[in-house]
Design a protein around this motif. Structure first.
Motif, short mmCIF file in Angstrom:
data_model
loop_
_atom_site.label_atom_id
_atom_site.label_comp_id
_atom_site.label_asym_id
_atom_site.label_seq_id
_atom_site.Cartn_x
_atom_site.Cartn_y
_atom_site.Cartn_z
N GLU A 72 45.74 38.58 37.51
CA GLU A 72 46.58 38.24 36.36
C GLU A 72 48.01 38.73 36.53
O GLU A 72 48.68 39.11 35.57
CB GLU A 72 45.97 38.80 35.08
N GLU B 199 38.16 41.81 30.20
CA GLU B 199 37.40 40.57 30.43
C GLU B 199 37.57 40.11 31.88
O GLU B 199 36.63 39.66 32.52
CB GLU B 199 37.84 39.49 29.45
N THR B 200 38.81 40.22 32.38
CA THR B 200 39.06 39.88 33.78
C THR B 200 38.27 40.79 34.71
O THR B 200 37.66 40.34 35.69
CB THR B 200 40.56 39.98 34.08
N LYS C 241 40.38 34.29 31.27
CA LYS C 241 40.37 35.72 31.63
C LYS C 241 39.23 36.07 32.59
O LYS C 241 39.45 36.67 33.65
CB LYS C 241 40.29 36.56 30.36
N SER D 59 46.61 33.40 35.39
CA SER D 59 46.65 32.26 34.48
C SER D 59 48.02 31.59 34.57
O SER D 59 49.03 32.25 34.79
CB SER D 59 46.40 32.71 33.04
N ASP E 156 46.11 34.62 23.62
CA ASP E 156 45.16 35.53 24.29
C ASP E 156 43.72 35.14 23.99
O ASP E 156 42.90 35.06 24.88
CB ASP E 156 45.35 37.00 23.90
N TYR F 59 42.18 42.52 27.07
CA TYR F 59 42.38 41.26 27.78
C TYR F 59 41.94 41.41 29.24
O TYR F 59 41.15 40.63 29.77
CB TYR F 59 43.85 40.87 27.69
#
Length: 343
Positions: A162, A90-91, A300, A177, A282, A87
């Motif tokens: 995040e 990707e960020t 993300k 988010s 997700d 996850y």
């Protein structure tokens, strides 16, 4: 759902305002919706006087502002993310692309799954000639978050990715988010399909999981016959929970647990979505299952990009105070949810 449509129309307005004119087909591609959907949104926005509609093109009502010439920033930025965290990778990639486009070199550091691993990594990273720091601490527990108060004193411009900091870190800049909104999307989607007995399976070992459990408790306080939050370890026997609670829908954080549950339900003779509707949270691999999963997709990559842009503003001296930015997730409706039929 009306909320999702309004979010999409706001995104259309933002794109048009930034570019001046955009083709309808390009908007459909960027928003991952049909051309028909975009045309309908554009028609509504045009009727309300918020943009101009042409033949296949959408135009802004005001001239596009000329880009600001920023002070040049050189050097490197340290980027710290946990290991084995798809996850956040990707960020990380969203941040890396924005920083490299700005001419900065990215120095990546992977923090192992050990309590307190980030601090020595950051201290070593800051011994090198880096200009700033982007970091996504793992924070398995709230106590670990409190123990990381040292992040407020790194000595270089720092932005959390995040993570929504509290306590001694409350004044730190962060981009994350809006998981409360993401949970609302999931619950309201199931409510709209007639589901009233919903179980959330989410661990308590990450800031996202804790935020989702809290949001679920608040959002489902009224309007459901059953709202249960529990751990999402597949070993806990979620199929038995579904049967015992007579639940008709499940929300799982994250995708892998949701995919495992679907297989377990099918093996137990419970059809998906006919017997139980399933929503994943997700959307990293949710679409890849034998039954593509309806999923809430936090932004993300966009979180990383916006965090990098915020750090760049700090490096240029354009932002000196703490800023907290929250971006809205989207709901991707696929094959694992359907309207509840009452026999």
């Amino acid at each position: 759902m009306r909320e999702v449509g309004e979010v999409r129309r706001q995104r259309i307005l933002a794109v048009v305002a930034s570019r001046g004119a955009v083709r309808v087909s390009d908007l459909a591609t960027e928003l991952d919706v049909s051309v028909v959907t975009v045309r309908r949104d554009v028609e509504e926005l045009a009727q309300s006087g918020r943009l101009r509609r042409g033949h296949g093109v959408v135009r802004s009502l005001v001239p596009v502002a000329q880009p600001v010439v920023h002070q040049q920033v050189n050097g490197a930025v340290a980027l710290v993310v946990p290991e084995r965290h798809t996850y956040l990778y990707e960020t990380m990639n969203g941040a890396r692309k924005a920083l490299e486009e700005a001419g900065l070199r990215v120095v990546l550091h992977i923090a192992p799954q050990v309590r307190g691993a980030e601090r020595p990594i950051v201290e070593r990273a800051l011994q090198e000639p880096v200009q700033g720091l982007l970091i996504a601490p793992r924070w398995r527990t709230h106590e670990e978050e409190l123990a990381d108060s040292w992040l407020a004193g790194t000595g270089v411009p720092t932005v959390l990715m995040e993570r929504r900091p509290g306590g001694a870190l409350r004044a730190m800049s962060s981009v994350c988010s809006d998981h409360w909104y993401g949970m609302q999307l999931a619950v309201e989607h199931l409510r709209a399909l007639g589901h009233r007995r919903v179980v959330l399976a989410a661990r308590d070992d990450s800031p996202t999981a804790r935020a989702l459990r809290k949001a679920f408790a608040e959002i489902t306080r009224e309007g459901l016959d059953l709202a249960v939050a529990m751990g999402s370890d597949p070993g806990l026997g979620l199929v038995e929970v579904v049967k015992a609670r007579k639940a008709t829908a499940m929300i799982l954080h994250g995708d892998v647990d949701a995919l495992i549950l679907v297989q377990q339900l099918v093996d137990a003779g419970v059809s998906v979505p006919g017997g139980v509707s399933v929503v994943a949270y997700d959307d990293v691999v949710a679409a890849l299952g034998s039954i593509p999963l309806t999923a809430v997709a936090p932004p993300k990559t966009e979180v990383g990009r916006v965090a990098a842009e915020l750090l760049l503003r700090k490096l240029r001296g354009e932002s000196t105070t703490g800023e907290r930015i929250e971006l809205l997730p989207e709901l991707k409706v696929r094959s694992s949810t359907e309207r509840l039929t009452v026999s």
